[in-house]
Design a protein around this motif. Sequence first.
Motif, PDB file in Angstrom:
ATOM      1  N   LEU A 139       0.869  -1.173   0.000  1.00  0.00           N
ATOM      2  CA  LEU A 139       0.000   0.000   0.000  1.00  0.00           C
ATOM      3  C   LEU A 139       0.911   1.228   0.000  1.00  0.00           C
ATOM      4  O   LEU A 139       1.474   1.589   1.034  1.00  0.00           O
ATOM      5  CB  LEU A 139      -0.911   0.005   1.230  1.00  0.00           C
ATOM      6  CG  LEU A 139      -2.016  -1.038   1.223  1.00  0.00           C
ATOM      7  CD1 LEU A 139      -2.631  -1.179   2.607  1.00  0.00           C
ATOM      8  CD2 LEU A 139      -3.070  -0.664   0.203  1.00  0.00           C
ATOM      9  N   PRO A 140       1.101   1.867  -1.160  1.00  0.00           N
ATOM     10  CA  PRO A 140       2.073   2.944  -1.247  1.00  0.00           C
ATOM     11  C   PRO A 140       1.682   4.243  -0.537  1.00  0.00           C
ATOM     12  O   PRO A 140       2.545   5.029  -0.206  1.00  0.00           O
ATOM     13  CB  PRO A 140       2.227   3.173  -2.754  1.00  0.00           C
ATOM     14  CG  PRO A 140       1.062   2.533  -3.387  1.00  0.00           C
ATOM     15  CD  PRO A 140       0.543   1.502  -2.453  1.00  0.00           C
ATOM     16  N   CYS A 141       0.405   4.462  -0.286  1.00  0.00           N
ATOM     17  CA  CYS A 141      -0.051   5.698   0.348  1.00  0.00           C
ATOM     18  C   CYS A 141      -0.637   5.410   1.724  1.00  0.00           C
ATOM     19  O   CYS A 141      -1.055   4.297   2.015  1.00  0.00           O
ATOM     20  CB  CYS A 141      -1.127   6.362  -0.513  1.00  0.00           C
ATOM     21  SG  CYS A 141      -0.562   6.795  -2.152  1.00  0.00           S
ATOM     22  N   THR A 142      -0.687   6.438   2.566  1.00  0.00           N
ATOM     23  CA  THR A 142      -1.345   6.318   3.868  1.00  0.00           C
ATOM     24  C   THR A 142      -2.348   7.450   4.025  1.00  0.00           C
ATOM     25  O   THR A 142      -2.118   8.540   3.494  1.00  0.00           O
ATOM     26  CB  THR A 142      -0.345   6.399   5.035  1.00  0.00           C
ATOM     27  OG1 THR A 142       0.317   7.640   4.987  1.00  0.00           O
ATOM     28  CG2 THR A 142       0.623   5.267   5.018  1.00  0.00           C
ATOM     29  N   PRO A 143      -3.430   7.242   4.713  1.00  0.00           N
ATOM     30  CA  PRO A 143      -3.917   5.953   5.183  1.00  0.00           C
ATOM     31  C   PRO A 143      -4.467   5.146   4.014  1.00  0.00           C
ATOM     32  O   PRO A 143      -4.906   5.715   3.010  1.00  0.00           O
ATOM     33  CB  PRO A 143      -5.011   6.321   6.173  1.00  0.00           C
ATOM     34  CG  PRO A 143      -5.541   7.621   5.661  1.00  0.00           C
ATOM     35  CD  PRO A 143      -4.361   8.336   5.038  1.00  0.00           C
ATOM     36  N   ALA A 144      -4.444   3.834   4.148  1.00  0.00           N
ATOM     37  CA  ALA A 144      -4.936   2.964   3.075  1.00  0.00           C
ATOM     38  C   ALA A 144      -5.433   1.652   3.672  1.00  0.00           C
ATOM     39  O   ALA A 144      -5.039   1.269   4.780  1.00  0.00           O
ATOM     40  CB  ALA A 144      -3.829   2.698   2.068  1.00  0.00           C
ATOM     41  N   VAL A 145      -6.286   0.971   2.911  1.00  0.00           N
ATOM     42  CA  VAL A 145      -6.858  -0.287   3.375  1.00  0.00           C
ATOM     43  C   VAL A 145      -7.054  -1.228   2.203  1.00  0.00           C
ATOM     44  O   VAL A 145      -7.280  -0.773   1.068  1.00  0.00           O
ATOM     45  CB  VAL A 145      -8.209  -0.038   4.102  1.00  0.00           C
ATOM     46  CG1 VAL A 145      -9.245   0.512   3.146  1.00  0.00           C
ATOM     47  CG2 VAL A 145      -8.708  -1.276   4.792  1.00  0.00           C
ATOM     48  N   LEU A 146      -6.966  -2.523   2.466  1.00  0.00           N
ATOM     49  CA  LEU A 146      -7.285  -3.560   1.487  1.00  0.00           C
ATOM     50  C   LEU A 146      -8.111  -4.644   2.187  1.00  0.00           C
ATOM     51  O   LEU A 146      -7.807  -5.015   3.320  1.00  0.00           O
ATOM     52  CB  LEU A 146      -6.043  -4.241   0.931  1.00  0.00           C
ATOM     53  CG  LEU A 146      -5.151  -3.512  -0.053  1.00  0.00           C
ATOM     54  CD1 LEU A 146      -3.969  -4.394  -0.434  1.00  0.00           C
ATOM     55  CD2 LEU A 146      -5.916  -3.097  -1.287  1.00  0.00           C
ATOM     56  N   LEU A 147      -9.104  -5.145   1.499  1.00  0.00           N
ATOM     57  CA  LEU A 147      -9.816  -6.347   1.914  1.00  0.00           C
ATOM     58  C   LEU A 147      -9.454  -7.418   0.898  1.00  0.00           C
ATOM     59  O   LEU A 147      -9.724  -7.259  -0.304  1.00  0.00           O
ATOM     60  CB  LEU A 147     -11.329  -6.144   1.952  1.00  0.00           C
ATOM     61  CG  LEU A 147     -12.174  -7.401   2.189  1.00  0.00           C
ATOM     62  CD1 LEU A 147     -11.818  -8.071   3.512  1.00  0.00           C
ATOM     63  CD2 LEU A 147     -13.660  -7.059   2.124  1.00  0.00           C
ATOM     64  N   VAL A 148      -8.829  -8.487   1.359  1.00  0.00           N
ATOM     65  CA  VAL A 148      -8.321  -9.541   0.482  1.00  0.00           C
ATOM     66  C   VAL A 148      -9.025 -10.854   0.808  1.00  0.00           C
ATOM     67  O   VAL A 148      -9.135 -11.224   1.979  1.00  0.00           O
ATOM     68  CB  VAL A 148      -6.800  -9.711   0.657  1.00  0.00           C
ATOM     69  CG1 VAL A 148      -6.268 -10.782  -0.290  1.00  0.00           C
ATOM     70  CG2 VAL A 148      -6.082  -8.391   0.444  1.00  0.00           C
ATOM     71  N   ARG A 149      -9.488 -11.545  -0.240  1.00  0.00           N
ATOM     72  CA  ARG A 149     -10.044 -12.889  -0.067  1.00  0.00           C
ATOM     73  C   ARG A 149      -8.976 -13.886  -0.460  1.00  0.00           C
ATOM     74  O   ARG A 149      -8.384 -13.798  -1.534  1.00  0.00           O
ATOM     75  CB  ARG A 149     -11.288 -13.093  -0.930  1.00  0.00           C
ATOM     76  CG  ARG A 149     -11.826 -14.519  -0.814  1.00  0.00           C
ATOM     77  CD  ARG A 149     -13.102 -14.757  -1.598  1.00  0.00           C
ATOM     78  NE  ARG A 149     -13.023 -14.167  -2.920  1.00  0.00           N
ATOM     79  CZ  ARG A 149     -14.069 -13.666  -3.573  1.00  0.00           C
ATOM     80  NH1 ARG A 149     -15.259 -13.682  -3.038  1.00  0.00           N
ATOM     81  NH2 ARG A 149     -13.911 -13.164  -4.772  1.00  0.00           N
ATOM     82  N   LEU A 150      -8.739 -14.863   0.415  1.00  0.00           N
ATOM     83  CA  LEU A 150      -7.793 -15.950   0.161  1.00  0.00           C
ATOM     84  C   LEU A 150      -8.590 -17.239   0.010  1.00  0.00           C
ATOM     85  O   LEU A 150      -9.360 -17.593   0.902  1.00  0.00           O
ATOM     86  CB  LEU A 150      -6.805 -16.074   1.323  1.00  0.00           C
ATOM     87  CG  LEU A 150      -5.998 -14.825   1.656  1.00  0.00           C
ATOM     88  CD1 LEU A 150      -5.211 -15.035   2.936  1.00  0.00           C
ATOM     89  CD2 LEU A 150      -5.078 -14.457   0.506  1.00  0.00           C
ATOM     90  N   VAL A 151      -8.395 -17.928  -1.103  1.00  0.00           N
ATOM     91  CA  VAL A 151      -9.103 -19.182  -1.352  1.00  0.00           C
ATOM     92  C   VAL A 151      -8.089 -20.273  -1.625  1.00  0.00           C
ATOM     93  O   VAL A 151      -7.257 -20.154  -2.520  1.00  0.00           O
ATOM     94  CB  VAL A 151     -10.078 -19.050  -2.544  1.00  0.00           C
ATOM     95  CG1 VAL A 151     -10.790 -20.370  -2.802  1.00  0.00           C
ATOM     96  CG2 VAL A 151     -11.086 -17.942  -2.293  1.00  0.00           C
ATOM     97  N   ALA A 152      -8.169 -21.346  -0.825  1.00  0.00           N
ATOM     98  CA  ALA A 152      -7.248 -22.480  -0.979  1.00  0.00           C
ATOM     99  C   ALA A 152      -7.889 -23.546  -1.826  1.00  0.00           C
ATOM    100  O   ALA A 152      -9.074 -23.723  -1.825  1.00  0.00           O
ATOM    101  CB  ALA A 152      -6.881 -23.042   0.381  1.00  0.00           C
TER     102      ALA A 152
END
Length: 106
Positions: free
Chosen positions: A93-106
Amino acid sequence: MATYKAIRPDLARGLPFWPLGLPGWTDEWLALGMRTPDDRTSYVLVWRRGGDPELGLPVGHLAGREVSADILHPSSVSPGSAVWSRGGLRVSLPCTPAVLLVRLVA
């Protein structure tokens, strides 16, 4: 709202985990995870408030497995990235403030 509606069934039965441990008041990075009881799908919400623009997150219950990582939020073109390696999730995340919601699927 569409993202929430899409993941709501998983959240209702999800089990929490904290990849970086419980957050401190002044931490530069925060992360909260929810995993489904079958450990096939996990969601990781990552906030950057300062510090280095990249961070590795351990996700122990998925370690050593083939996993796909998809950014769900922001849904538009994001300046951030999320990449899975067998050792965990690497977010940028190059900027602040910043957020990511990531889905991980196995």
